[in-house]
Design a protein around this motif. Structure first.
Motif, PDB file in Angstrom:
ATOM      1  N   ARG A  76      -7.043  -5.096  -4.643  1.00  0.00           N
ATOM      2  CA  ARG A  76      -6.582  -3.825  -5.218  1.00  0.00           C
ATOM      3  C   ARG A  76      -6.481  -2.747  -4.154  1.00  0.00           C
ATOM      4  O   ARG A  76      -5.543  -1.953  -4.154  1.00  0.00           O
ATOM      5  N   ARG A  77      -7.439  -2.706  -3.238  1.00  0.00           N
ATOM      6  CA  ARG A  77      -7.385  -1.713  -2.162  1.00  0.00           C
ATOM      7  C   ARG A  77      -6.173  -1.940  -1.270  1.00  0.00           C
ATOM      8  O   ARG A  77      -5.508  -0.995  -0.853  1.00  0.00           O
ATOM      9  N   GLU A  78      -5.863  -3.193  -0.971  1.00  0.00           N
ATOM     10  CA  GLU A  78      -4.681  -3.494  -0.153  1.00  0.00           C
ATOM     11  C   GLU A  78      -3.399  -3.102  -0.880  1.00  0.00           C
ATOM     12  O   GLU A  78      -2.480  -2.543  -0.274  1.00  0.00           O
ATOM     13  N   LEU A  79      -3.334  -3.379  -2.172  1.00  0.00           N
ATOM     14  CA  LEU A  79      -2.151  -3.003  -2.952  1.00  0.00           C
ATOM     15  C   LEU A  79      -1.990  -1.484  -2.970  1.00  0.00           C
ATOM     16  O   LEU A  79      -0.880  -0.966  -2.817  1.00  0.00           O
ATOM     17  N   GLU A  80      -3.094  -0.776  -3.177  1.00  0.00           N
ATOM     18  CA  GLU A  80      -3.030   0.680  -3.204  1.00  0.00           C
ATOM     19  C   GLU A  80      -2.604   1.230  -1.842  1.00  0.00           C
ATOM     20  O   GLU A  80      -1.811   2.165  -1.756  1.00  0.00           O
ATOM     21  N   ARG A  81      -3.089   0.644  -0.761  1.00  0.00           N
ATOM     22  CA  ARG A  81      -2.697   1.079   0.579  1.00  0.00           C
ATOM     23  C   ARG A  81      -1.204   0.851   0.807  1.00  0.00           C
ATOM     24  O   ARG A  81      -0.495   1.711   1.324  1.00  0.00           O
ATOM     25  N   LEU A  82      -0.691  -0.297   0.371  1.00  0.00           N
ATOM     26  CA  LEU A  82       0.737  -0.586   0.536  1.00  0.00           C
ATOM     27  C   LEU A  82       1.588   0.345  -0.308  1.00  0.00           C
ATOM     28  O   LEU A  82       2.640   0.809   0.122  1.00  0.00           O
ATOM     29  N   ARG A  83       1.145   0.632  -1.516  1.00  0.00           N
ATOM     30  CA  ARG A  83       1.896   1.559  -2.375  1.00  0.00           C
ATOM     31  C   ARG A  83       1.924   2.954  -1.761  1.00  0.00           C
ATOM     32  O   ARG A  83       2.928   3.657  -1.844  1.00  0.00           O
ATOM     33  N   ALA A  84       0.813   3.372  -1.178  1.00  0.00           N
ATOM     34  CA  ALA A  84       0.760   4.695  -0.545  1.00  0.00           C
ATOM     35  C   ALA A  84       1.704   4.746   0.647  1.00  0.00           C
ATOM     36  O   ALA A  84       2.359   5.764   0.885  1.00  0.00           O
ATOM     37  N   LEU A  85       1.801   3.653   1.398  1.00  0.00           N
ATOM     38  CA  LEU A  85       2.729   3.618   2.532  1.00  0.00           C
ATOM     39  C   LEU A  85       4.166   3.725   2.074  1.00  0.00           C
ATOM     40  O   LEU A  85       4.998   4.324   2.734  1.00  0.00           O
ATOM     41  N   ARG A  86       4.476   3.129   0.938  1.00  0.00           N
ATOM     42  CA  ARG A  86       5.839   3.153   0.407  1.00  0.00           C
ATOM     43  C   ARG A  86       6.102   4.385  -0.441  1.00  0.00           C
ATOM     44  O   ARG A  86       7.203   4.588  -0.911  1.00  0.00           O
ATOM     45  N   GLY A  87       5.075   5.210  -0.687  1.00  0.00           N
ATOM     46  CA  GLY A  87       5.274   6.410  -1.486  1.00  0.00           C
ATOM     47  C   GLY A  87       5.301   6.132  -2.968  1.00  0.00           C
ATOM     48  O   GLY A  87       5.851   6.908  -3.738  1.00  0.00           O
TER      49      GLY A  87
END
Length: 187
Positions: free
Chosen positions: A148-159
């Protein structure tokens, strides 16, 4: 008795003969699709015939929306196109610039369609090499806290991070306040 050729030269000769036959068939198809003497070809029909759009109605809609220009002018779907006209079409996020070489009124195969125009379009933009974010193997169960943390980090990178995780308040708003527009205490 005729000579039998073996080796790479014979294969190349066969390939050339097959290619010549295909070109002849393509030329016949283009001639059959040509308008008769004195007939004109509509722009929506022509851009469909040469496979710049998938359907004629899509071509007509592009003309009505102002996405098709002939010699720099916006045209209606019924505009007649002539040999030598420059057609600019904005379609699917890309601008196509073609010069009419041959008029056809029927949809033909891609090899024949390419012979009907000169393509002066800029090269398409390169596709972004994006790693698939959030794709998990089927049957692996629920994501772990680390996933979940990795998914959230990727979503934040993509905006794409729209909501905070873990019940924390949104930024810019203290914990006890309601967002504007919530009038539950007035009811």
């Amino acid at each position: 008795m005729p000579e039998v050729h073996e080796g790479p030269a014979a294969v190349d000769a066969d390939a050339l003969a097959t290619a010549a036959a295909e070109v002849a068939e393509a030329a016949e198809a283009a001639e059959a699709a040509r308008p008769q003497n004195g007939e004109s070809v509509r722009i929506d029909s022509w851009i469909w015939s040469v496979r710049l759009v998938k359907t004629r109605s899509t071509g007509a809609a592009a003309c009505k929306g102002g996405h098709v220009r002939v010699n720099g002018e916006r045209v209606k779907p019924s505009h007649s196109v002539r040999v030598g006209d420059e057609v600019r079409l904005r379609h699917e996020g890309r601008e196509r610039i073609v010069v009419v070489k041959r008029l056809i009124r029927k949809r033909v195969g891609a090899p024949v369609a390419v012979q009907c125009y000169v393509d002066n379009s800029p090269p398409p933009p390169p596709r972004e090499a994006v790693a698939p974010a959030g794709i998990r193997d089927r049957g692996t169960g629920r994501p772990t806290k680390r996933d979940r943390r990795e998914l959230e980090r990727l979503r934040a990178l993509r905006g794409l991070s729209g909501r905070p995780m873990g019940g924390r308040p949104a930024e810019g708003r203290p914990t006890g306040e309601r967002p504007t527009g919530d009038r539950s205490e007035d009811r």
